[in-house]
Design a protein around this motif. Structure first.
Motif, short mmCIF file in Angstrom:
data_model
loop_
_atom_site.label_atom_id
_atom_site.label_comp_id
_atom_site.label_asym_id
_atom_site.label_seq_id
_atom_site.Cartn_x
_atom_site.Cartn_y
_atom_site.Cartn_z
N LEU A 82 0.87 -1.16 0.00
CA LEU A 82 0.00 0.00 0.00
C LEU A 82 0.92 1.22 0.00
O LEU A 82 1.58 1.51 1.00
CB LEU A 82 -0.90 0.00 1.23
N ALA A 83 1.00 1.91 -1.12
CA ALA A 83 1.92 3.03 -1.28
C ALA A 83 1.14 4.34 -1.27
O ALA A 83 0.11 4.47 -1.94
CB ALA A 83 2.71 2.90 -2.58
N ILE A 84 1.65 5.30 -0.51
CA ILE A 84 1.01 6.62 -0.43
C ILE A 84 1.97 7.65 -0.99
O ILE A 84 3.04 7.90 -0.44
CB ILE A 84 0.63 6.98 1.01
N SER A 85 1.57 8.25 -2.11
CA SER A 85 2.36 9.30 -2.75
C SER A 85 1.74 10.65 -2.44
O SER A 85 0.53 10.76 -2.22
CB SER A 85 2.38 9.07 -4.27
N THR A 86 2.55 11.69 -2.42
CA THR A 86 2.01 13.04 -2.21
C THR A 86 2.06 13.84 -3.50
O THR A 86 1.93 15.06 -3.49
CB THR A 86 2.80 13.78 -1.12
N ARG A 87 2.24 13.17 -4.62
CA ARG A 87 2.32 13.83 -5.92
C ARG A 87 0.98 13.79 -6.62
O ARG A 87 0.39 12.73 -6.82
CB ARG A 87 3.37 13.16 -6.79
N TYR A 88 0.49 14.96 -7.00
CA TYR A 88 -0.75 15.07 -7.78
C TYR A 88 -0.45 14.68 -9.22
O TYR A 88 0.52 15.13 -9.82
CB TYR A 88 -1.29 16.49 -7.72
N ASP A 89 -1.29 13.82 -9.79
CA ASP A 89 -1.10 13.35 -11.16
C ASP A 89 -1.87 14.26 -12.11
O ASP A 89 -3.07 14.13 -12.27
CB ASP A 89 -1.56 11.90 -11.28
N ARG A 90 -1.16 15.20 -12.72
CA ARG A 90 -1.81 16.15 -13.62
C ARG A 90 -2.33 15.46 -14.88
O ARG A 90 -1.70 14.54 -15.39
CB ARG A 90 -0.83 17.26 -14.03
N SER A 91 -3.46 15.94 -15.37
CA SER A 91 -3.97 15.46 -16.64
C SER A 91 -3.05 15.96 -17.75
O SER A 91 -2.22 16.85 -17.54
CB SER A 91 -5.40 15.96 -16.87
N GLN A 92 -3.22 15.43 -18.96
CA GLN A 92 -2.36 15.87 -20.06
C GLN A 92 -2.56 17.34 -20.36
O GLN A 92 -1.60 18.08 -20.64
CB GLN A 92 -2.64 15.04 -21.32
N ALA A 93 -3.81 17.80 -20.27
CA ALA A 93 -4.09 19.22 -20.51
C ALA A 93 -3.41 20.09 -19.46
O ALA A 93 -2.84 21.15 -19.77
CB ALA A 93 -5.60 19.46 -20.51
N GLU A 94 -3.45 19.67 -18.19
CA GLU A 94 -2.79 20.42 -17.13
C GLU A 94 -1.27 20.40 -17.31
O GLU A 94 -0.59 21.41 -17.09
CB GLU A 94 -3.16 19.82 -15.77
N ALA A 95 -0.75 19.25 -17.70
CA ALA A 95 0.69 19.12 -17.87
C ALA A 95 1.21 20.01 -18.99
O ALA A 95 2.35 20.50 -18.94
CB ALA A 95 1.06 17.67 -18.14
N ASN A 96 0.40 20.24 -20.00
CA ASN A 96 0.81 21.06 -21.14
C ASN A 96 0.65 22.56 -20.88
O ASN A 96 1.10 23.37 -21.69
CB ASN A 96 0.01 20.68 -22.39
N ARG A 97 -0.01 22.92 -19.79
CA ARG A 97 -0.28 24.34 -19.51
C ARG A 97 0.87 24.93 -18.70
O ARG A 97 1.18 24.47 -17.60
CB ARG A 97 -1.59 24.46 -18.72
N PRO A 98 1.54 25.99 -19.22
CA PRO A 98 2.67 26.60 -18.49
C PRO A 98 2.22 27.16 -17.14
O PRO A 98 1.12 27.70 -17.00
CB PRO A 98 3.13 27.72 -19.42
N LEU A 99 3.08 27.01 -16.14
CA LEU A 99 2.79 27.50 -14.79
C LEU A 99 3.36 28.89 -14.56
O LEU A 99 3.06 29.52 -13.55
CB LEU A 99 3.35 26.53 -13.75
N ILE A 100 4.21 29.36 -15.46
CA ILE A 100 4.84 30.67 -15.32
C ILE A 100 4.80 31.39 -16.65
O ILE A 100 4.55 30.79 -17.71
CB ILE A 100 6.31 30.55 -14.86
N ARG A 101 5.06 32.68 -16.60
CA ARG A 101 5.25 33.49 -17.81
C ARG A 101 6.60 34.18 -17.70
O ARG A 101 6.92 34.75 -16.67
CB ARG A 101 4.14 34.53 -17.95
N GLY A 102 7.35 34.13 -18.77
CA GLY A 102 8.66 34.75 -18.72
C GLY A 102 9.71 33.80 -18.18
O GLY A 102 9.52 32.59 -18.11
N TYR A 103 10.83 34.39 -17.75
CA TYR A 103 11.96 33.59 -17.28
C TYR A 103 11.60 32.91 -15.95
O TYR A 103 11.02 33.54 -15.07
CB TYR A 103 13.18 34.49 -17.07
N PRO A 104 11.95 31.61 -15.79
CA PRO A 104 11.57 30.87 -14.57
C PRO A 104 12.28 31.39 -13.33
O PRO A 104 13.51 31.50 -13.32
CB PRO A 104 11.98 29.43 -14.88
#
Length: 434
Positions: free
Chosen positions: A283-305
């Protein structure tokens, strides 16, 4: 062939075969003689729990994530309410998961009582109890870093051992875990009475670069693989501190003759400690949210990181992504090995696994509570650019705010309740090797 169950966020849970690759990297575990009797799911004198009728041992595996460890507590809270006498004879943890595993493994009461105590521990936390957040301490650490950089490392006296001072966390854990002579005495008692067979916490040895799995239990054997090895020991608060020492932010911890940091840094196969200990279910418990493909393709920032975005990606890759990679690797191996009849599997066994994870992005959730952080620490995190990204994952690892931790506990419980049927089928399902 075992039934494939598509769970929350599309994760597939099914039995997979243990396997080792030619390089010696453990993708599972070979069947080995085990002269230990199966551990009953019932405590003498307590009401029986309808769990795990098969004879295979179940392992609880909890990954890292800093403050996100509170999410694991919420899942455990749901389990404890439904299965108050649940027995987990094998436990492994890393980083925040090491804190939770250590507490559960050393608690001498029922599973329900242990989880209640663990929840009380997390709800009492505050940033001040994890690291010093006063301005003088933070400024002093930054000055040491600056002086060391501009001096070319020649001013040894200015060496800093982390951006924050975690001495409050050591005090907090020492008081919470009630160690005897530094050791977690409850683990000895639980092993002696048979409610626990083995527990393992992972650290990274900064001197050798190896991943060290510190084990305590009965009928366990040490093992070695490239860049990682297992060591039998009596677990202490220092092992917990070392396993949860986030690199750069938290100082390394001296264990025996070496300095150790977060166990997730080099642990490329997070499931392997449980498999080496003989688990037939995980029984494994991860704390990582599994983003959908649409979420994964959406940038989280604008400009230089900003640094916060770079650190978030780095920490996710090191601490949160590996368990998914480990499962995928084993699924591919399993697909091939299932085509072989049992007599041609060379002693390899099937291990049933269920992975639980957040239904929400915990990085985005943390930004809703950022304004309530202590002012000096908030100033530091904003300087890293946490307000310039839509999902400040690095902030979610460091935000030990009571309100945020409470929300994570609630979310974990909600997610477990939403998957209650899957969990029940996993716990009650007989072990299969087909």
């Amino acid at each position: 062939m075992p039934k494939r169950i598509v769970g929350h966020n599309g994760i597939i849970h099914h039995a997979w075969l243990a396997q080792a690759d030619p390089r010696g990297e453990v993708f599972g575990a070979m069947d080995a003689p085990n002269d230990t009797p199966p551990v009953s799911t019932n405590v003498p004198g307590e009401s029986p729990a309808a769990l795990s009728p098969d004879l295979g041992e179940i392992a609880l595996v909890m990954g890292g994530g800093g403050a996100r460890g509170a999410y694991q507590v919420g899942l455990l809270r749901s389990l404890a309410r439904r299965y108050p006498n649940l027995r987990l004879p094998l436990m492994t943890g890393v980083s925040a998961g090491a804190v939770n595993v250590a507490h559960l493994a050393q608690h001498t009461g029922s599973f329900s009582a242990a989880v209640t105590s663990l929840e009380r521990l997390w709800r009492s936390l505050s940033p001040e109890q994890v690291f010093r957040v006063d301005a003088p301490a933070l400024v002093a650490n930054f000055l040491r870093w600056g002086v060391r950089l501009v001096s070319g490392g020649t001013v040894v006296e200015t060496q800093t051992r982390g951006l924050v001072d975690t001495s409050p966390l050591r005090t907090f854990l020492t008081r919470a875990l009630v160690p005897q002579d530094g050791a977690l005495a409850g683990i000895d008692r639980n092993i002696a009475r048979g409610s626990l067979r083995a527990v393992a916490l992972s650290t990274t040895d900064y001197g050798t670069g190896q991943s060290i799995v510190w084990m305590q239990g009965r009928n366990i054997e040490e093992w070695e693989r490239p860049k990682r090895r297992a060591v039998s020991t009596r677990l202490t608060v220092e092992h917990v501190m070392g396993s949860s020492a986030l690199p750069f932010f938290f100082p390394a911890v001296k264990i025996e003759d070496s300095w150790h940091g977060d166990g997730g840094i080099r642990l490329t196969a997070p499931l392997s400690p449980a498999l080496h200990l003989g688990a037939h279910k995980i029984l494994a418990i991860s704390t990582r949210y599994d983003r959908s493909q649409a979420e994964a393709n959406r940038p989280l920032i604008r400009g230089y990181p900003p640094p916060a975005q770079v650190l978030s990606i780095l920490y996710n890759a090191i601490f949160l992504d590996l368990i998914d990679q480990d499962v995928l690797r084993l699924e591919r191996m399993n697909f091939v090995l299932r085509k072989l009849p049992p007599e041609q599997r060379s002693g390899m066994r099937v291990v049933n696994i269920l992975v639980l994870r957040p239904s929400r992005d915990l990085g985005k959730l943390s930004s809703e509570y950022e304004a309530l952080l202590p002012k000096p620490f908030r100033f530091l995190t904003r300087g890293l650019g946490t307000r310039q990204t839509a999902s400040p994952d690095i902030l979610s690892l460091l935000m030990f705010q009571a309100d945020y931790l409470g929300r994570l506990i609630e979310l974990g419980e909600e997610d477990a309740e939403a998957r209650a049927e899957e969990i029940e089928a996993f716990l009650n399902g007989a072990h299969t090797d087909r």
